[in-house]
Design a protein around this motif. Structure first.
Motif, PDB file in Angstrom:
ATOM      1  N   THR A  73      -2.972  -1.619  -7.412  1.00 38.40           N
ATOM      2  CA  THR A  73      -1.643  -2.230  -7.369  1.00 38.40           C
ATOM      3  C   THR A  73      -1.103  -2.172  -5.935  1.00 38.40           C
ATOM      4  OG1 THR A  73      -0.504  -0.139  -7.779  1.00 38.40           O
ATOM      5  CG2 THR A  73      -1.177  -1.439  -9.723  1.00 38.40           C
ATOM      6  N   PRO A  74      -0.155  -3.039  -5.608  1.00 36.14           N
ATOM      7  CA  PRO A  74       0.477  -2.967  -4.291  1.00 36.14           C
ATOM      8  C   PRO A  74       1.144  -1.609  -4.041  1.00 36.14           C
ATOM      9  CG  PRO A  74       0.990  -5.062  -5.328  1.00 36.14           C
ATOM     10  CD  PRO A  74       0.291  -4.221  -6.363  1.00 36.14           C
ATOM     11  N   GLN A  75       1.656  -0.993  -5.096  1.00 39.77           N
ATOM     12  CA  GLN A  75       2.277   0.320  -4.954  1.00 39.77           C
ATOM     13  C   GLN A  75       1.256   1.379  -4.538  1.00 39.77           C
ATOM     14  OE1 GLN A  75       2.629  -1.648  -7.678  1.00 39.77           O
ATOM     15  NE2 GLN A  75       4.763  -2.287  -7.488  1.00 39.77           N
ATOM     16  N   LEU A  76       0.066   1.321  -5.113  1.00 44.75           N
ATOM     17  CA  LEU A  76      -0.987   2.271  -4.748  1.00 44.75           C
ATOM     18  C   LEU A  76      -1.426   2.029  -3.301  1.00 44.75           C
ATOM     19  CD1 LEU A  76      -2.892   4.555  -5.379  1.00 44.75           C
ATOM     20  CD2 LEU A  76      -4.478   2.886  -6.382  1.00 44.75           C
ATOM     21  N   ALA A  77      -1.527   0.770  -2.903  1.00 38.63           N
ATOM     22  CA  ALA A  77      -1.897   0.450  -1.521  1.00 38.63           C
ATOM     23  C   ALA A  77      -0.874   1.020  -0.545  1.00 38.63           C
ATOM     24  CB  ALA A  77      -2.018  -1.062  -1.348  1.00 38.63           C
ATOM     25  N   LEU A  78       0.394   0.919  -0.885  1.00 40.36           N
ATOM     26  CA  LEU A  78       1.448   1.475  -0.035  1.00 40.36           C
ATOM     27  C   LEU A  78       1.318   2.997   0.062  1.00 40.36           C
ATOM     28  CD1 LEU A  78       3.950   1.112   1.690  1.00 40.36           C
ATOM     29  CD2 LEU A  78       5.312   1.191  -0.406  1.00 40.36           C
ATOM     30  N   GLN A  79       1.021   3.643  -1.063  1.00 44.78           N
ATOM     31  CA  GLN A  79       0.827   5.093  -1.044  1.00 44.78           C
ATOM     32  C   GLN A  79      -0.345   5.486  -0.144  1.00 44.78           C
ATOM     33  OE1 GLN A  79       0.416   6.061  -5.218  1.00 44.78           O
ATOM     34  NE2 GLN A  79       2.578   6.634  -5.387  1.00 44.78           N
ATOM     35  N   VAL A  80      -1.414   4.700  -0.194  1.00 47.10           N
ATOM     36  CA  VAL A  80      -2.582   4.966   0.658  1.00 47.10           C
ATOM     37  C   VAL A  80      -2.195   4.821   2.127  1.00 47.10           C
ATOM     38  CG1 VAL A  80      -4.884   4.142   1.315  1.00 47.10           C
ATOM     39  CG2 VAL A  80      -4.274   4.338  -1.103  1.00 47.10           C
ATOM     40  N   LEU A  81      -1.448   3.771   2.461  1.00 53.02           N
ATOM     41  CA  LEU A  81      -1.022   3.570   3.851  1.00 53.02           C
ATOM     42  C   LEU A  81      -0.107   4.693   4.327  1.00 53.02           C
ATOM     43  CD1 LEU A  81      -0.389  -0.269   4.050  1.00 53.02           C
ATOM     44  CD2 LEU A  81      -2.140   1.046   5.249  1.00 53.02           C
ATOM     45  N   ASP A 109      -5.742  -4.959   1.085  1.00 48.71           N
ATOM     46  CA  ASP A 109      -5.337  -6.321   0.696  1.00 48.71           C
ATOM     47  C   ASP A 109      -6.377  -6.961  -0.218  1.00 48.71           C
ATOM     48  OD1 ASP A 109      -2.984  -6.163   2.124  1.00 48.71           O
ATOM     49  OD2 ASP A 109      -3.765  -7.240   3.879  1.00 48.71           O
ATOM     50  N   GLU A 110      -7.651  -6.755   0.107  1.00 48.73           N
ATOM     51  CA  GLU A 110      -8.721  -7.311  -0.722  1.00 48.73           C
ATOM     52  C   GLU A 110      -8.705  -6.685  -2.121  1.00 48.73           C
ATOM     53  OE1 GLU A 110     -13.559  -7.348  -0.768  1.00 48.73           O
ATOM     54  OE2 GLU A 110     -12.564  -7.569   1.181  1.00 48.73           O
ATOM     55  N   LEU A 111      -8.486  -5.383  -2.187  1.00 46.50           N
ATOM     56  CA  LEU A 111      -8.419  -4.708  -3.481  1.00 46.50           C
ATOM     57  C   LEU A 111      -7.223  -5.178  -4.297  1.00 46.50           C
ATOM     58  CD1 LEU A 111      -9.428  -1.098  -2.382  1.00 46.50           C
ATOM     59  CD2 LEU A 111     -10.782  -2.685  -3.788  1.00 46.50           C
ATOM     60  N   ILE A 112      -6.128  -5.468  -3.627  1.00 51.95           N
ATOM     61  CA  ILE A 112      -4.949  -6.003  -4.334  1.00 51.95           C
ATOM     62  C   ILE A 112      -5.249  -7.403  -4.856  1.00 51.95           C
ATOM     63  CG2 ILE A 112      -2.575  -6.812  -4.038  1.00 51.95           C
ATOM     64  CD1 ILE A 112      -2.237  -4.513  -1.965  1.00 51.95           C
ATOM     65  N   GLN A 113      -5.875  -8.237  -4.027  1.00 50.96           N
ATOM     66  CA  GLN A 113      -6.193  -9.611  -4.425  1.00 50.96           C
ATOM     67  C   GLN A 113      -7.126  -9.665  -5.629  1.00 50.96           C
ATOM     68  OE1 GLN A 113      -4.795 -12.414  -3.318  1.00 50.96           O
ATOM     69  NE2 GLN A 113      -3.515 -11.162  -1.984  1.00 50.96           N
ATOM     70  N   THR A 114      -8.054  -8.721  -5.687  1.00 47.31           N
ATOM     71  CA  THR A 114      -8.989  -8.688  -6.821  1.00 47.31           C
ATOM     72  C   THR A 114      -8.449  -7.847  -7.972  1.00 47.31           C
ATOM     73  OG1 THR A 114     -10.196  -6.832  -5.833  1.00 47.31           O
ATOM     74  CG2 THR A 114     -11.013  -9.067  -5.350  1.00 47.31           C
TER      75      THR A 114
END
Length: 74
Positions: A29-37, A20-25
């Motif tokens: 991207t939110p898509q990459l965060a979803l892939q990581v999760l 979330d912090e990486l997305i905020q800064t």
């Protein structure tokens, strides 16, 4: 998805907060965060399936079946 069960662990929560912090800064991207999760979900389930050898088995014996039935009805 059943895999998401482990997202509520300390490790899972920390990962989500970091993402979330990486997305905020705008570092990811939110898509990459979803892939990581999703990769975390798969990895934690695979690790637990392959590395955890302890199992718990429960045997339940009803002392008074009518007492249990009465409790379920109320």
């Amino acid at each position: 998805m059943a895999y998401q069960l482990y997202r509520n662990t300390t490790l899972g929560n920390s990962l989500q907060e970091s993402l979330d912090e990486l997305i905020q800064t705008q570092q990811i991207t939110p898509q990459l965060a979803l892939q990581v999760l999703l990769q975390f979900d798969k990895a934690i389930n695979t690790a637990l399936a392959n590395r955890v050898r302890n199992r718990v088995n429960f045997k339940v014996r009803t002392v008074c079946p009518s007492l249990v039935e009465n409790e379920l009805k109320s």
